[in-house]
Design a protein around this motif. Sequence first.
Motif, short mmCIF file in Angstrom:
data_model
loop_
_atom_site.label_atom_id
_atom_site.label_comp_id
_atom_site.label_asym_id
_atom_site.label_seq_id
_atom_site.Cartn_x
_atom_site.Cartn_y
_atom_site.Cartn_z
N UNK A 38 0.88 -1.04 -0.06
CA UNK A 38 0.10 0.09 0.21
C UNK A 38 0.81 1.20 -0.01
N UNK A 39 1.94 1.16 0.62
CA UNK A 39 2.88 2.46 0.55
C UNK A 39 3.82 2.19 -0.63
N UNK A 40 4.34 1.16 -1.29
CA UNK A 40 5.10 1.23 -2.20
C UNK A 40 4.83 1.78 -3.44
N UNK A 41 3.64 1.56 -3.94
CA UNK A 41 2.91 2.05 -5.30
C UNK A 41 3.02 3.68 -5.11
N UNK A 42 2.15 4.34 -4.29
CA UNK A 42 2.27 5.89 -4.40
C UNK A 42 3.54 6.46 -4.21
N UNK A 43 4.46 5.80 -3.31
CA UNK A 43 5.69 6.58 -2.93
C UNK A 43 6.69 6.40 -4.12
N UNK A 44 6.64 5.20 -4.84
CA UNK A 44 7.58 5.18 -6.19
C UNK A 44 6.75 5.64 -7.52
N UNK A 45 5.65 6.36 -7.34
CA UNK A 45 4.87 6.75 -8.46
C UNK A 45 5.61 8.25 -8.91
N UNK A 46 6.15 9.03 -8.04
CA UNK A 46 6.74 10.30 -8.53
C UNK A 46 7.99 9.95 -9.63
N UNK A 47 8.78 8.82 -9.28
CA UNK A 47 9.95 8.28 -10.29
C UNK A 47 9.07 8.12 -11.71
N UNK A 48 8.07 7.64 -11.60
CA UNK A 48 7.36 6.89 -12.87
C UNK A 48 6.74 8.50 -13.65
N UNK A 49 6.42 9.22 -12.90
CA UNK A 49 5.71 10.59 -13.36
C UNK A 49 6.78 11.47 -14.01
N UNK A 50 7.81 11.40 -13.37
CA UNK A 50 8.82 12.38 -13.54
C UNK A 50 9.97 11.59 -14.46
N UNK A 51 10.53 10.73 -14.55
CA UNK A 51 11.47 10.12 -15.58
C UNK A 51 11.02 9.31 -16.60
N UNK A 52 10.00 8.61 -16.48
CA UNK A 52 9.40 7.61 -17.48
C UNK A 52 8.34 8.55 -18.43
N UNK A 53 7.28 8.99 -17.60
CA UNK A 53 6.34 9.65 -18.49
C UNK A 53 6.40 11.20 -18.62
N UNK A 54 7.65 11.65 -17.97
CA UNK A 54 8.39 13.02 -18.03
C UNK A 54 7.02 14.02 -18.07
N UNK A 55 6.28 13.88 -17.09
CA UNK A 55 5.14 14.87 -16.76
C UNK A 55 5.73 16.10 -16.30
N UNK A 57 6.31 19.08 -13.90
CA UNK A 57 6.21 19.37 -12.42
C UNK A 57 5.06 20.16 -12.06
N UNK A 58 4.57 21.04 -12.77
CA UNK A 58 3.46 21.60 -12.23
C UNK A 58 2.13 20.90 -12.21
N UNK A 59 2.02 19.62 -13.09
CA UNK A 59 1.06 18.81 -12.87
C UNK A 59 1.15 17.71 -11.92
N UNK A 60 2.32 17.54 -11.49
CA UNK A 60 2.37 16.08 -10.93
C UNK A 60 1.59 16.19 -9.64
N UNK A 61 1.12 17.23 -8.83
CA UNK A 61 0.34 17.22 -7.63
C UNK A 61 -0.93 16.67 -7.95
N UNK A 62 -1.55 17.51 -8.89
CA UNK A 62 -2.87 17.04 -9.27
C UNK A 62 -2.95 15.78 -10.02
N UNK A 63 -2.20 15.21 -10.80
CA UNK A 63 -2.21 13.95 -11.32
C UNK A 63 -2.03 12.97 -10.09
N UNK A 64 -1.22 13.15 -9.19
CA UNK A 64 -0.93 12.07 -8.03
C UNK A 64 -2.21 12.20 -7.29
N UNK A 65 -2.82 13.33 -7.03
CA UNK A 65 -3.95 13.32 -6.20
C UNK A 65 -5.11 12.56 -6.80
#
Length: 438
Positions: A38-55, A57-65
């Motif tokens: 339950x903690x692994x997925x949301x806590x590794x998600x920033x790596x995925x958003x930032x380096x793989x999907x290259x989203x 940073x101004x959108x990463x908070x809303x997308x994560x939420x």
Amino acid sequence: MSVTSAQARFLGIALNPGVTTGHMLTFYLSCYAAIMLATFVPQTQPFLLNEVLQLETSRQGVVSGNLNFWGEIVIILTVGIWGSLSDRIGRRWVTVLGFVLIAAGIFMYGVTRDLNGLLLARAIYSAGIAAISTMLITLMADYVTDSSRGKATGWLGVMNGLGAMTAALFLLRLPALYQGQGMDAEAAAWATYTTMAVVVIAIAAAMFFGLKRGVDERHEDSPPLLQQLREGMGEARRPVIALAYAASFVARGNLAVVGTFYTLWASIYGTTVLGMTSAEAVSKGGGLLAISYSASLLSAPVFGMLSDRLRRVSALALTLAIGAVGYSATYFVDSPFGLPAIICLVLIGMAEVGCIITSGVLIAEQAPNRLRGSVVGIFTLSGAVGILIASVVGGYLFDHWLYAGPFVFFGLIAALVCAWSLLLRLQPDAPLPEASGP
């Protein structure tokens, strides 16, 4: 005479007939694995958003939420289904299926390359989390006698703490570990999530062979869902019950804020200010999260004792005050890696577990026996709403105000609920509902 024909025990816990040491070891493995995943997925998600999907940073908070929000919606919609299904096909099969769904969702995290695929992966993963969460409660009731529920719950808390620390100290380091072996971001993501999917399949196999077989007979009649909602909301006319509902909102929302937005903050700060890769920043943030989880683990017995020695409302007020200070103080924190952030994380870790324990004890004390299921249902629903609000509002504040915005927001809510509890503390003790227990 077999070990189960007399009163079998495990770590001092009295077991129901037919339950063995092997069943309990498997049950506690599921407790450990559930919080770890339950903690692994949301806590590794920033790596995925930032380096793989290259989203950006101004959108990463809303997308994560939003991912948290829809994941919680899936959990709310499916928990009742899993409970009913377990009465028909057995707890073991639902537990196995839950872990298989989690494995499928995690694997999809490693292969998806767009937000729609990520949302589908989160939905599948959340359906599995809902199944496991439902089964943990049900298996506890099936395996442990009423007289040992408190002790069994204490060990469950220990396993939860160890699972969260495993995710923070080891699993969050996997992307950086694979990148250190020469993989690019996409290959590291695939390797990280595939590794974890294989681990979860192995856990599912352990559940299949280790949990008690068969379908337990249940003879309890549950009122219809709408009736439960009406009864539970009706009890909110009593101020202490309403306070417990508000405390559940804070307690579960706290978990969503830390699990989703701290590693996101660490990832963005590490990459934009310190020149780290996202994997390195997430790994470093995981080390600091482990300090927060250690504070939770060490302070849990203290809050349990305080709940028995103080008035229940007073114990709740104390934990809310700690949370208000810890969360609100992040307004003055510039770096998620510095000493001020560590102090805040320690207070937050204490407040998280303290609020869960004290609010749970309070609702158990105050809920009337004849309406206990309805009251606990609304208590749980309030926690789910807390996660939804934390995800949506926290994501907006993260992107449009401060990276610490979600923390400050929940600090203010904790302060308001703390003030409410102090006002109730000044009132004379109200008589407890009939036969509700201490």
